[in-house]
Design a protein around this motif. Structure first.
Motif, PDB file in Angstrom:
ATOM      1  N   GLU A 213      28.549  28.742  49.499  1.00  0.00           N
ATOM      2  CA  GLU A 213      29.993  28.513  49.584  1.00  0.00           C
ATOM      3  C   GLU A 213      30.616  28.954  50.903  1.00  0.00           C
ATOM      4  O   GLU A 213      31.618  28.392  51.315  1.00  0.00           O
TER       5      GLU A 213
ATOM      6  N   SER B 177      37.352  35.771  33.682  1.00  0.00           N
ATOM      7  CA  SER B 177      38.022  35.072  34.787  1.00  0.00           C
ATOM      8  C   SER B 177      38.703  36.085  35.706  1.00  0.00           C
ATOM      9  O   SER B 177      39.462  36.927  35.242  1.00  0.00           O
ATOM     10  N   GLN B 178      38.412  35.997  36.973  1.00  0.00           N
ATOM     11  CA  GLN B 178      39.079  36.872  37.936  1.00  0.00           C
ATOM     12  C   GLN B 178      40.564  36.534  38.002  1.00  0.00           C
ATOM     13  O   GLN B 178      41.417  37.386  37.826  1.00  0.00           O
ATOM     14  N   SER B 179      40.869  35.271  38.229  1.00  0.00           N
ATOM     15  CA  SER B 179      42.269  34.869  38.448  1.00  0.00           C
ATOM     16  C   SER B 179      43.067  34.820  37.155  1.00  0.00           C
ATOM     17  O   SER B 179      44.278  34.981  37.155  1.00  0.00           O
TER      18      SER B 179
ATOM     19  N   THR C 109      42.086  29.847  35.766  1.00  0.00           N
ATOM     20  CA  THR C 109      41.175  28.703  35.905  1.00  0.00           C
ATOM     21  C   THR C 109      41.397  27.696  34.782  1.00  0.00           C
ATOM     22  O   THR C 109      41.270  28.039  33.595  1.00  0.00           O
TER      23      THR C 109
HETATM   24  C1  F6R Z   1      32.807  31.939  43.796  1.00  0.00           C
HETATM   25  C2  F6R Z   1      34.052  31.909  43.085  1.00  0.00           C
HETATM   26  C3  F6R Z   1      34.228  30.895  42.000  1.00  0.00           C
HETATM   27  C4  F6R Z   1      34.996  31.522  40.825  1.00  0.00           C
HETATM   28  C5  F6R Z   1      35.307  30.468  39.761  1.00  0.00           C
HETATM   29  C6  F6R Z   1      36.000  31.067  38.551  1.00  0.00           C
HETATM   30  O1  F6R Z   1      32.787  32.939  44.748  1.00  0.00           O
HETATM   31  O2  F6R Z   1      34.939  32.659  43.360  1.00  0.00           O
HETATM   32  O3  F6R Z   1      33.012  30.382  41.576  1.00  0.00           O
HETATM   33  O4  F6R Z   1      34.237  32.552  40.291  1.00  0.00           O
HETATM   34  O5  F6R Z   1      36.123  29.470  40.302  1.00  0.00           O
HETATM   35  O6  F6R Z   1      37.187  31.678  38.913  1.00  0.00           O
HETATM   36  P1  F6R Z   1      37.923  32.720  37.986  1.00  0.00           P
HETATM   37  O7  F6R Z   1      37.050  33.912  37.862  1.00  0.00           O
HETATM   38  O8  F6R Z   1      39.204  33.009  38.682  1.00  0.00           O
HETATM   39  O9  F6R Z   1      38.107  32.042  36.651  1.00  0.00           O
END
Ligand code: F6R
Length: 611
Positions: free
Chosen positions: A491, A351-353, A356
């Motif tokens: 998107e 997960s980037q953030s 999620t």
């Molecule tokens: C697409 C995008 C989303 C995220 C997804 C998961 O460009 O950014 O599909 O990858 O919402 O988000 P994280 O990685 O924050 O859990």
């Protein structure tokens, strides 16, 4: 998603709140608002639909007082994006104002009870219930703090809250359960926010409020306790984040900036983590799980969207290099299945953030069934990063563009390192591992060469941008890249695009192909290349226009199509880090050419903190 900013101190309150909201714009929102108490003892609430600048123009006549204030960007869930539904919400008496992130799951029942007490509601939101409930207790002679405590114990669901009370103008209260809340500590001032981005320009000293905790700010300080009044000592962390990470510099959009940052990000991601001499990876989080890793029999990869695509590449890498059975799962599906989790399962949570909601819930589910959780996360201190058993940070820096770019390449690079190290601890020879890691080590330079082709990519995109349906195809490790390319295009440019395994085309989707339809093949040279070339002929034979991402010097590809973007030769399993970059640029150019706001695509939020 929604964002919270609160301030208490001696500086110009509104300036700080508005600056903070602007820093949170990248998260996605449709209305905003602020509340503060004026020296003449009036609670002022100003709200506006649309961008923060609309709110700014509404408060521009207002003097900037010092004191306490709260502000919010709302991403509509309950009720449409109107001024009435925007936060802050107040109680019936107009003494209490709140901003809320998250969802109050029992809002219907609470609303009914409040209505039976004669409370009148002015919005359709679940959040107003929180303001009314605090106000109800307050009007029944519970103090401000006590009324907040009583309310948070009644609410079901997730929340980050900031609350003001007209009768106690020098106090601010924050509370959290399941939604991020960070306290920035300045000199006799405090700024609270749901995201570091709103804090970083004021201070690097922060405290993370944990679930079921309340912070009360007054007299230049604050104290933290659990909802049931147990005092909690919080550790102050010093966060390593630069304001420049949030600035555009000379780029027109965050997405473009972040695409161009990728060589440096990858360098940072890999720095100190690969030992080329011994063909090993050095990831501290892996060492922490040394015993568990030795017993791993199965890996489950969890993520959503772009993170899910990176996870799928990780699945190919782990099976190939470490020979451990590995499954990629959508977090949103996994959390509601009745999954079989065998003993010796390692869950890799991508997960980037780190916020999620679905990924967090999937992680809780897999852990309940005995799995060990390892996080691959970008946002330092985020909820998922704090709740995994161990993990590794991407070091990609703040990703502001809603369309994820640099986080994706960093995720794939880390998954490659992880796969190599898991392999080394099993069957992978030192030589094979070292040459794989050496190739990874030089990837940032190769990526730089692709960025040099931006204008050719723009030109190519312009030829096809008027088409409303695109296909993206790839095989093996290039299939998830095709999915990612299609996701990027849809998107931000709102063009319909589908990604799929190239060989699946003949099982149905080939019926879509008509003269002129753009079909993007992710086709660097690998063991499936001949088969991909055959798939390309199936498309060209039906008049489809093939755009190929291929390895430099692929003569056969040049014979098959005029539309090619070449990427440098690399280890085939690592090619996704290179081949995705032209696709990111194509999506960016297509969105610009179609006149869309690249950094604020419609309906999207940067981190999806609700289900
Ligand atoms: C697409 C995008 C989303 C995220 C997804 C998961 O460009 O950014 O599909 O990858 O919402 O988000 P994280 O990685 O924050 O859990």
């Amino acid at each position: 998603m929604c964002g919270i900013v609160g301030y208490i101190g001696q500086q110009s309150l509104l300036d700080i709140l508005l600056q903070g909201l602007k820093r949170l714009e990248y998260r996605g929102y449709d209305s905003s608002g602020a509340a503060w108490i004026e020296p003449g003892e009036a609670l002022r609430v100003v709200r506006a639909v649309g961008e923060v600048r609309h709110l700014e123009s509404k408060v521009s006549e207002t003097d900037c007082y010092a004191g306490a204030g709260i502000a919010h960007t709302r991403w509509a869930t309950h009720g449409s994006p109107t001024e009435e539904n925007a936060h802050p919400h107040t109680d019936q008496s107009g003494k209490i104002a709140i901003v809320h992130n998250g969802i109050v799951e029992n809002h219907d029942a609470l609303r009914e009870t409040m209505l039976s007490h004669g409370v009148r509601f002015t919005s359709e939101t679940d959040s107003e219930v929180v303001a009314q409930l605090i106000g109800y207790y307050y009007s029944h002679n519970h103090g401000f703090e006590e009324s907040v405590r009583k309310t948070v114990q009644k609410i079901e669901g997730a929340f980050g809250l900031a609350v003001l009370c007209l009768d106690e103008p020098d106090k601010l209260i924050a509370a959290r359960r399941g939604s991020s809340m960070i306290i920035g500590i300045g000199a006799a001032e405090h700024i609270i926010a749901s995201d570091m981005a709103a804090i970083v320009q004021h201070t690097s000293r922060v405290v993370h409020l944990d679930d079921n905790e309340i912070a009360v700010f007054a007299d230049g300080g604050f104290h933290t306790s659990t909802f049931d009044r147990q005092h909690v000592d919080k550790e102050i962390e010093v966060v390593d984040m630069e304001v420049q990470e949030m600035e555009l510099g000379h780029f027109e959009h965050y997405m473009l900036k972040e695409i161009h940052e990728q060589p440096r990000c990858l360098h940072d991601t890999l720095s100190g983590r690969i030992d080329l001499r011994n063909g090993r990876a050095r990831i501290a989080g892996l060492e922490e799980l040394h015993r568990e890793i030795a017993k791993v029999r199965q890996i489950v990869m969890l993520g959503c969207g772009t993170a899910w695509h990176a996870g799928m590449i990780g699945q190919y890498l782990i099976e190939e290099l470490a020979r451990i059975p590995c499954d990629i799962q959508y977090s949103s599906e996994f959390r509601y299945r009745n999954p079989l989790v065998r003993e010796g399962t390692l869950a890799i949570v991508v997960s980037q953030s780190g916020e999620t909601a679905d990924t967090l819930a999937a992680m809780e589910e897999v852990r309940l069934r005995g799995a060990t959780c390892f996080g691959i996360i970008n946002t330092v201190g985020s909820r998922i990063s704090r709740e995994t058993d161990a993990g590794v940070y991407l070091r990609a820096g703040q990703e502001v563009g809603v369309a994820s770019t640099k986080a994706f390449t960093a995720q794939v690079a880390l998954l490659a390192v992880l796969a190599a190290e898991l392999g080394r601890r099993r069957h992978l020879s030192m030589d094979r591992c070292a040459s794989f890691l050496e190739e990874l080590h030089v990837i940032p330079e190769k990526l730089e060469r692709i960025l040099g082709k931006a204008s050719a990519i723009r030109e190519l995109t312009s030829r096809f941008v008027d088409h409303d349906h695109w296909l993206y195809l790839g095989r093996g490790v290039n299939f998830p890249v095709a999915l990612e390319g299609a996701l990027k295009l849809k998107e931000i440019s709102y063009i319909h695009a589908e990604g799929m395994p190239a060989a699946e085309m003949k099982h149905g989707p080939i019926a879509l192909i008509e003269p002129g339809m753009p079909v993007v093949f992710v086709a660097p040279r690998d063991h499936l290349h001949q088969k991909v070339l055959a798939n390309i002929q199936e498309v060209t034979g039906r008049g489809g226009e093939v755009i190929a991402i291929c390895t430099e010097g692929d003569r056969r590809m040049r014979e098959l199509t005029d539309h090619i973007i070449e990427i440098p030769e690399t280890e085939p399993m690592l090619s996704p880090i290179l081949s995705v970059v032209p696709l990111q640029l194509m999506a960016y150019e297509a969105a610009l050419l179609r006149g869309h706001n690249v950094d604020k695509p419609r309906n999207l939020a940067k981190s999806v903190t609700v289900e």
